[in-house]
Design an enzyme around this catalytic site. Sequence first.
Site, PDB file in Angstrom:
ATOM      1  N   CYS A 120       1.201  -1.459  -0.435  1.00 58.94           N
ATOM      2  CA  CYS A 120      -0.312   0.420  -0.278  1.00 58.94           C
ATOM      3  C   CYS A 120       1.184   1.130  -0.036  1.00 58.94           C
ATOM      4  CB  CYS A 120      -0.834  -0.511   1.495  1.00 58.94           C
ATOM      5  SG  CYS A 120      -1.958  -1.468   1.305  1.00 58.94           S
ATOM      6  N   CYS A 136      14.699  -6.822   5.959  1.00 62.28           N
ATOM      7  CA  CYS A 136      14.114  -8.225   6.651  1.00 62.28           C
ATOM      8  C   CYS A 136      14.267  -9.449   5.197  1.00 62.28           C
ATOM      9  CB  CYS A 136      12.959  -7.604   6.546  1.00 62.28           C
ATOM     10  SG  CYS A 136      11.865  -9.575   6.901  1.00 62.28           S
ATOM     11  N   CYS A 164      11.585 -14.132   2.731  1.00 65.35           N
ATOM     12  CA  CYS A 164      11.345 -14.850   2.087  1.00 65.35           C
ATOM     13  C   CYS A 164      12.897 -15.617   1.909  1.00 65.35           C
ATOM     14  CB  CYS A 164      11.102 -13.870   1.143  1.00 65.35           C
ATOM     15  SG  CYS A 164      11.899 -13.108   0.420  1.00 65.35           S
ATOM     16  N   CYS A 217       5.667 -13.810   2.740  1.00 59.72           N
ATOM     17  CA  CYS A 217       5.288 -12.732   3.738  1.00 59.72           C
ATOM     18  C   CYS A 217       4.424 -12.786   4.464  1.00 59.72           C
ATOM     19  CB  CYS A 217       6.276 -11.633   2.660  1.00 59.72           C
ATOM     20  SG  CYS A 217       6.075 -10.354   4.153  1.00 59.72           S
ATOM     21  N   ASP A 252      12.969  -9.596 -12.464  1.00 55.46           N
ATOM     22  CA  ASP A 252      13.895  -9.450  -9.947  1.00 55.46           C
ATOM     23  C   ASP A 252      12.936 -10.537  -9.468  1.00 55.46           C
ATOM     24  OD1 ASP A 252      10.176  -9.058  -9.550  1.00 55.46           O
ATOM     25  OD2 ASP A 252      10.657  -7.709 -11.738  1.00 55.46           O
ATOM     26  N   ASN A 258      -0.128   0.827   5.942  1.00 56.62           N
ATOM     27  CA  ASN A 258       0.939   0.174   4.741  1.00 56.62           C
ATOM     28  C   ASN A 258       1.245  -0.841   5.578  1.00 56.62           C
ATOM     29  OD1 ASN A 258       2.473  -0.994   2.966  1.00 56.62           O
ATOM     30  ND2 ASN A 258       3.852   0.796   3.301  1.00 56.62           N
ATOM     31  N   GLY A 259       1.523  -2.084   5.504  1.00 58.65           N
ATOM     32  CA  GLY A 259       1.709  -3.167   6.110  1.00 58.65           C
ATOM     33  C   GLY A 259       0.581  -4.368   6.494  1.00 58.65           C
ATOM     34  N   TYR A 287      11.805  -4.636  -5.994  1.00 59.54           N
ATOM     35  CA  TYR A 287      10.792  -4.383  -6.824  1.00 59.54           C
ATOM     36  C   TYR A 287      10.064  -3.172  -6.588  1.00 59.54           C
ATOM     37  CZ  TYR A 287       6.079  -5.532  -8.729  1.00 59.54           C
ATOM     38  OH  TYR A 287       5.143  -6.140 -10.249  1.00 59.54           O
ATOM     39  N   SER A 341      10.244  -3.364 -14.243  1.00 57.32           N
ATOM     40  CA  SER A 341      10.458  -3.309 -12.791  1.00 57.32           C
ATOM     41  C   SER A 341      12.816  -3.864 -13.074  1.00 57.32           C
ATOM     42  CB  SER A 341      10.224  -4.577 -12.050  1.00 57.32           C
ATOM     43  OG  SER A 341      10.291  -5.236 -12.532  1.00 57.32           O
ATOM     44  N   GLY A 347      -0.374   0.023  -5.026  1.00 55.82           N
ATOM     45  CA  GLY A 347      -2.211  -0.588  -4.842  1.00 55.82           C
ATOM     46  C   GLY A 347      -2.772   0.568  -5.741  1.00 55.82           C
ATOM     47  N   CYS A 374      11.825  -3.962   4.794  1.00 59.49           N
ATOM     48  CA  CYS A 374      11.910  -5.145   3.777  1.00 59.49           C
ATOM     49  C   CYS A 374      12.725  -5.076   2.436  1.00 59.49           C
ATOM     50  CB  CYS A 374      10.136  -5.525   3.219  1.00 59.49           C
ATOM     51  SG  CYS A 374       9.328  -6.289   1.680  1.00 59.49           S
TER      52      CYS A 374
END
Length: 493
Positions: free
Chosen positions: A14, A446, A449, A395, A359, A115-116, A255, A296, A41, A249
């Site tokens: 978002c 982080c 993933c 994730c 990506d 956002n999250g 990306y 991307s 988003g 992240c």
Amino acid sequence: MKWPLSSESPREECGVFGIYAPAEEVARISFFALFSLQHRGQESSGIATADGKTIFFHARMGLVSQVFTEKALNKLNGHIAIGHNRYSTAGSSCSQNAQPVLVGQGDNQMALAHNGNITNAEPLRRELEELGYEFHTTTDSEVIANLIMAAPYADLTERIRHAMGRLQGAYSGTILTRDTLYAMRDPLGVRPLCLGTIGNNGWVVSSETCALGHIGADLVREIEPGEIIRINANGLESYKENSDKQALCIFEYIYFARPDSIMNDRLLYSARKAMGAELAKEFPVEADLVIGVPDSATPAGAGYALESGIPPAEGLIKNRYMGRTFIEPTQRIRDLGVKLKFNPLKSVLDGKRVVLVDDSIVRGTTTPQVIKLLKRAGAKEVHMRVCAPPICHPCFFGVDMASRRELIAAQMTVPEIKDYIGADSLGFLSVDGLIRAVGAPKDRFCLACFTGEYPVPVQLEMDKLALEGMTARRKKGSITETLGAEEVSAVNY
């Protein structure tokens, strides 16, 4: 959108924005800021404003340009605003879940954009419902807002601090009251958030720095992990919670964020170009041209070409308006799949050995089609190079990536993936190579993933629609009303 083309990359999260500027048209500025954050988003968009007495609100499904008209913007009065672009990671894609969310009454009313992803949203919501708080959406954003409202303090900053002590997961957000703008970022700093100035005495907050240039604002700094910003007639005040570790992240670099955004003092275009260069060092190959999957992977393709000495080329032309329609395609059109998104240049590809840089590979659904498209257009060989290491774990912090059983790298070895996608060779950038390209310490990110090492404990089978199940059980057979989801509302209890 009603019919999204399946994507190999993780889906966006978002975008949030906030502005306090007494001398500016804040609703209009928010519109253009959200327009520049549209990549984060595309499901719904909304703006809430305040003039010191009243909160005004408008949110609907669709792109920013579809949601807002001159008439709607003219009704969003005031000198404070927050805005939101949504991609659903908690709660379904529907009008009642459009943000910002409104909670409270009278002097305690506020709007929140988030956002999250809150990993403990379910137990927190059950607790709040037992305390008598009502929920009109199925988002974790409304859980955050009501948790703040329930905090045992009179001062809203203290309420936010109290809520931050109980929230787990990722949250960068903006909050609006009748006379104050707040911004907050979780102690791990999973999602980005920055602070800027506009005009003589104005302040802005944005998910990414790319929005600032579009509205004539200047970057001051990134909001720190664990920080709360309060802006009102008294100016700007900052409150900082202790943060022992950080976990931005890594996919913001790979990306999500726009290449013209800056994070950790690094232009993301440069970081992505460096990813391509690292790929060329780790996985060299004899080839005739390098293609970055648009848009991307274009910088990474340029980086691979520069490092390897293999000429770059545009072998794929992207239809940049795919997915931006509510018109349902016929089965014949739907069956064309990736051909609707990319068109190969046969004269460029014919007889060539191609390095294709992308990506990421998530589910392995689109990549085989792209490789097949290139070979049908005459490519002699296609050597796949991927900026992200193999994604083996889902994730839980605001990215709609896939479940573990859907992740191709969790089910196959690299040689098996190569055969599955139809590539002549395949190379994933290593974690160490990725960190070298990013140019910041490894412990700031982080990487769950790739590694499965999550920065906070998570429930490994979390359901994106879990809060909807709670609502269905509690309000079975009823229709939840939404406030202002279709029209501008002035809220003044």
